[in-house]
Design a protein around this motif. Structure first.
Motif, PDB file in Angstrom:
ATOM      1  N   LYS A   4       0.857  -1.180   0.000  1.00  0.00           N
ATOM      2  CA  LYS A   4       0.000   0.000   0.000  1.00  0.00           C
ATOM      3  C   LYS A   4       0.892   1.229   0.000  1.00  0.00           C
ATOM      4  O   LYS A   4       1.757   1.378   0.858  1.00  0.00           O
ATOM      5  N   VAL A   5       0.702   2.105  -0.976  1.00  0.00           N
ATOM      6  CA  VAL A   5       1.506   3.324  -1.073  1.00  0.00           C
ATOM      7  C   VAL A   5       0.577   4.518  -1.278  1.00  0.00           C
ATOM      8  O   VAL A   5      -0.606   4.362  -1.581  1.00  0.00           O
ATOM      9  N   LYS A   6       1.141   5.685  -1.139  1.00  0.00           N
ATOM     10  CA  LYS A   6       0.334   6.898  -1.278  1.00  0.00           C
ATOM     11  C   LYS A   6      -0.064   7.138  -2.733  1.00  0.00           C
ATOM     12  O   LYS A   6      -1.202   7.504  -3.026  1.00  0.00           O
ATOM     13  N   THR A   7       0.886   6.928  -3.648  1.00  0.00           N
ATOM     14  CA  THR A   7       0.677   7.384  -5.024  1.00  0.00           C
ATOM     15  C   THR A   7       1.129   6.363  -6.061  1.00  0.00           C
ATOM     16  O   THR A   7       2.143   5.694  -5.891  1.00  0.00           O
ATOM     17  N   ALA A   8       0.363   6.293  -7.136  1.00  0.00           N
ATOM     18  CA  ALA A   8       0.754   5.512  -8.310  1.00  0.00           C
ATOM     19  C   ALA A   8       0.987   6.468  -9.469  1.00  0.00           C
ATOM     20  O   ALA A   8       0.423   7.572  -9.509  1.00  0.00           O
ATOM     21  N   VAL A   9       1.816   6.050 -10.404  1.00  0.00           N
ATOM     22  CA  VAL A   9       2.093   6.845 -11.602  1.00  0.00           C
ATOM     23  C   VAL A   9       1.674   6.049 -12.824  1.00  0.00           C
ATOM     24  O   VAL A   9       2.205   4.954 -13.070  1.00  0.00           O
ATOM     25  N   VAL A  10       0.725   6.585 -13.584  1.00  0.00           N
ATOM     26  CA  VAL A  10       0.336   5.950 -14.843  1.00  0.00           C
ATOM     27  C   VAL A  10       1.214   6.534 -15.938  1.00  0.00           C
ATOM     28  O   VAL A  10       1.221   7.748 -16.165  1.00  0.00           O
ATOM     29  N   LEU A  11       1.969   5.687 -16.603  1.00  0.00           N
ATOM     30  CA  LEU A  11       2.883   6.132 -17.661  1.00  0.00           C
ATOM     31  C   LEU A  11       2.107   6.330 -18.961  1.00  0.00           C
ATOM     32  O   LEU A  11       1.292   5.496 -19.357  1.00  0.00           O
ATOM     33  N   GLY A  12       2.383   7.441 -19.615  1.00  0.00           N
ATOM     34  CA  GLY A  12       1.534   7.888 -20.705  1.00  0.00           C
ATOM     35  C   GLY A  12       1.720   7.215 -22.042  1.00  0.00           C
ATOM     36  O   GLY A  12       2.800   6.726 -22.390  1.00  0.00           O
ATOM     37  N   THR A  13       0.642   7.237 -22.786  1.00  0.00           N
ATOM     38  CA  THR A  13       0.619   6.857 -24.191  1.00  0.00           C
ATOM     39  C   THR A  13      -0.640   7.478 -24.782  1.00  0.00           C
ATOM     40  O   THR A  13      -1.539   7.900 -24.051  1.00  0.00           O
ATOM     41  N   ASN A  14      -0.712   7.552 -26.090  1.00  0.00           N
ATOM     42  CA  ASN A  14      -1.865   8.190 -26.725  1.00  0.00           C
ATOM     43  C   ASN A  14      -3.095   7.291 -26.644  1.00  0.00           C
ATOM     44  O   ASN A  14      -2.993   6.062 -26.689  1.00  0.00           O
ATOM     45  N   LYS A  15      -4.254   7.902 -26.558  1.00  0.00           N
ATOM     46  CA  LYS A  15      -5.504   7.138 -26.462  1.00  0.00           C
ATOM     47  C   LYS A  15      -5.833   6.432 -27.777  1.00  0.00           C
ATOM     48  O   LYS A  15      -6.452   5.363 -27.773  1.00  0.00           O
ATOM     49  N   SER A  16      -5.403   7.026 -28.888  1.00  0.00           N
ATOM     50  CA  SER A  16      -5.718   6.465 -30.204  1.00  0.00           C
ATOM     51  C   SER A  16      -4.449   6.220 -31.013  1.00  0.00           C
ATOM     52  O   SER A  16      -3.450   6.934 -30.849  1.00  0.00           O
ATOM     53  N   LEU A  17      -4.501   5.233 -31.883  1.00  0.00           N
ATOM     54  CA  LEU A  17      -3.396   4.955 -32.787  1.00  0.00           C
ATOM     55  C   LEU A  17      -3.425   5.930 -33.955  1.00  0.00           C
ATOM     56  O   LEU A  17      -4.403   6.654 -34.153  1.00  0.00           O
ATOM     57  N   SER A  18      -2.365   5.944 -34.752  1.00  0.00           N
ATOM     58  CA  SER A  18      -2.285   6.871 -35.884  1.00  0.00           C
ATOM     59  C   SER A  18      -3.386   6.635 -36.912  1.00  0.00           C
ATOM     60  O   SER A  18      -3.772   7.550 -37.640  1.00  0.00           O
ATOM     61  N   ASN A  19      -3.912   5.407 -36.949  1.00  0.00           N
ATOM     62  CA  ASN A  19      -4.985   5.100 -37.900  1.00  0.00           C
ATOM     63  C   ASN A  19      -6.371   5.395 -37.327  1.00  0.00           C
ATOM     64  O   ASN A  19      -7.394   5.117 -37.959  1.00  0.00           O
ATOM     65  N   GLY A  20      -6.406   5.924 -36.095  1.00  0.00           N
ATOM     66  CA  GLY A  20      -7.677   6.285 -35.483  1.00  0.00           C
ATOM     67  C   GLY A  20      -8.286   5.205 -34.605  1.00  0.00           C
ATOM     68  O   GLY A  20      -9.252   5.464 -33.876  1.00  0.00           O
ATOM     69  N   ASN A  21      -7.741   4.011 -34.640  1.00  0.00           N
ATOM     70  CA  ASN A  21      -8.250   2.932 -33.800  1.00  0.00           C
ATOM     71  C   ASN A  21      -7.851   3.146 -32.336  1.00  0.00           C
ATOM     72  O   ASN A  21      -6.848   3.793 -32.054  1.00  0.00           O
ATOM     73  N   PRO A  22      -8.619   2.579 -31.398  1.00  0.00           N
ATOM     74  CA  PRO A  22      -8.269   2.707 -29.981  1.00  0.00           C
ATOM     75  C   PRO A  22      -6.912   2.060 -29.696  1.00  0.00           C
ATOM     76  O   PRO A  22      -6.578   1.018 -30.265  1.00  0.00           O
ATOM     77  N   ASN A  23      -6.141   2.691 -28.830  1.00  0.00           N
ATOM     78  CA  ASN A  23      -4.845   2.165 -28.416  1.00  0.00           C
ATOM     79  C   ASN A  23      -5.066   1.272 -27.196  1.00  0.00           C
ATOM     80  O   ASN A  23      -5.400   1.759 -26.118  1.00  0.00           O
ATOM     81  N   LEU A  24      -4.868  -0.028 -27.350  1.00  0.00           N
ATOM     82  CA  LEU A  24      -5.124  -0.961 -26.256  1.00  0.00           C
ATOM     83  C   LEU A  24      -4.146  -0.774 -25.102  1.00  0.00           C
ATOM     84  O   LEU A  24      -4.483  -1.062 -23.953  1.00  0.00           O
ATOM     85  N   TYR A  25      -2.943  -0.305 -25.385  1.00  0.00           N
ATOM     86  CA  TYR A  25      -2.009  -0.011 -24.295  1.00  0.00           C
ATOM     87  C   TYR A  25      -2.626   1.017 -23.351  1.00  0.00           C
ATOM     88  O   TYR A  25      -2.564   0.883 -22.124  1.00  0.00           O
ATOM     89  N   PHE A  26      -3.214   2.052 -23.923  1.00  0.00           N
ATOM     90  CA  PHE A  26      -3.872   3.097 -23.136  1.00  0.00           C
ATOM     91  C   PHE A  26      -5.059   2.519 -22.361  1.00  0.00           C
ATOM     92  O   PHE A  26      -5.193   2.725 -21.151  1.00  0.00           O
ATOM     93  N   LYS A  27      -5.902   1.804 -23.060  1.00  0.00           N
ATOM     94  CA  LYS A  27      -7.103   1.254 -22.437  1.00  0.00           C
ATOM     95  C   LYS A  27      -6.772   0.362 -21.247  1.00  0.00           C
ATOM     96  O   LYS A  27      -7.383   0.472 -20.172  1.00  0.00           O
ATOM     97  N   TYR A  28      -5.794  -0.508 -21.410  1.00  0.00           N
ATOM     98  CA  TYR A  28      -5.455  -1.448 -20.341  1.00  0.00           C
ATOM     99  C   TYR A  28      -4.772  -0.749 -19.165  1.00  0.00           C
ATOM    100  O   TYR A  28      -4.930  -1.162 -18.011  1.00  0.00           O
ATOM    101  N   ARG A  29      -4.008   0.308 -19.436  1.00  0.00           N
ATOM    102  CA  ARG A  29      -3.392   1.055 -18.330  1.00  0.00           C
ATOM    103  C   ARG A  29      -4.451   1.769 -17.495  1.00  0.00           C
ATOM    104  O   ARG A  29      -4.365   1.787 -16.258  1.00  0.00           O
ATOM    105  N   ILE A  30      -5.429   2.344 -18.162  1.00  0.00           N
ATOM    106  CA  ILE A  30      -6.515   3.014 -17.435  1.00  0.00           C
ATOM    107  C   ILE A  30      -7.289   2.002 -16.600  1.00  0.00           C
ATOM    108  O   ILE A  30      -7.647   2.264 -15.442  1.00  0.00           O
ATOM    109  N   GLY A  31      -7.538   0.832 -17.163  1.00  0.00           N
ATOM    110  CA  GLY A  31      -8.229  -0.218 -16.427  1.00  0.00           C
ATOM    111  C   GLY A  31      -7.443  -0.666 -15.208  1.00  0.00           C
ATOM    112  O   GLY A  31      -8.010  -0.861 -14.122  1.00  0.00           O
ATOM    113  N   ALA A  32      -6.137  -0.813 -15.365  1.00  0.00           N
ATOM    114  CA  ALA A  32      -5.295  -1.240 -14.248  1.00  0.00           C
ATOM    115  C   ALA A  32      -5.250  -0.175 -13.160  1.00  0.00           C
ATOM    116  O   ALA A  32      -5.292  -0.479 -11.962  1.00  0.00           O
ATOM    117  N   ALA A  33      -5.150   1.091 -13.566  1.00  0.00           N
ATOM    118  CA  ALA A  33      -5.118   2.185 -12.591  1.00  0.00           C
ATOM    119  C   ALA A  33      -6.423   2.246 -11.807  1.00  0.00           C
ATOM    120  O   ALA A  33      -6.428   2.456 -10.584  1.00  0.00           O
TER     121      ALA A  33
END
Length: 213
Positions: free
Chosen positions: A46-75
């Protein structure tokens, strides 16, 4: 002709040395970080703070970026487990109209995380920047990084070198085909992490300290 052969030998030796260095860096970082990162919330302190490391929400082709989606879910999962009290969303905001921290914050709020528990780091241009700024700007000496496993390995390694007690909560990874480019790039990123430590590379920006209440 002899000079040409000698130059060729030197060139080949440099290639081999570079390859061996990349192998060493990847093995070393994976080994040194394995006991600090996990896919299970129960393994983490148990800690005070977590850091979510960034990435873009969408890929260059406009599709959702799953890296982003899964990080938000984990956070979201980590916060709701009670293991953390606040979240730093750290990412790139160097170009007008491109704002990784704001994207992450909005999605976390949509998942039920209180806005006043989310702190934005707009200068997390690289993993090193996000790691060091968590300590120097936000005053955190013990954090949980949230990203995919390959990324958490590097973040935990860098954090330990900068005197931060760091752990990693591994978000779900994407399939190997979709993440092929990212996984290949990570081999070089881990080698670069070692060079950053050796050459005392610092974050691109400092700034005023931000208190996490």
């Amino acid at each position: 002709m002899k000079l040409l052969k000698n130059l060729l030998k030197i060139f080949l030796l440099l290639i081999v040395a570079g390859f061996l260095f990349i192998v060493f860096a990847n093995y070393s970082i994976k080994k040194d970080s394995e006991s600090f990162i996990s896919y299970s919330v129960s393994d983490l302190p148990k800690v005070k703070t977590a850091v979510v490391l960034g990435t873009n929400k969408s890929l260059s082709n406009g599709n959702p970026n799953l890296y982003f989606k899964y990080r938000i879910g984990a956070a979201t999962e980590l916060y709701k487990s009670g293991k953390i009290e606040s979240i730093i969303v750290s990412g790139d905001n160097s170009v007008k109209g491109y704002n990784e921290p704001e994207q992450m914050k909005l999605d976390l709020i949509a998942n039920g995380i209180p806005a006043d528990k989310i702190y934005e780091d707009f200068a997390g241009f690289r993993t090193l920047d996000s790691v060091v700024r968590a300590k120097e700007i936000f005053g955190q000496n013990k954090v949980i990084f949230i990203s995919q496993k390959f990324h958490n390995e590097r973040a935990a390694f860098l954090a330990q070198k900068f005197g931060i007690e760091a752990f990693g909560y591994n978000a779900k990874d994407v399939n190997k085909y979709a993440g092929l480019k990212t996984n290949l790039r990570e081999y070089f990123a881990k080698a670069k992490a070692y060079l950053d430590i050796w050459f005392n590379v610092e974050p691109k920006f400092g700034g005023e300290k931000i208190e996490i209440k």
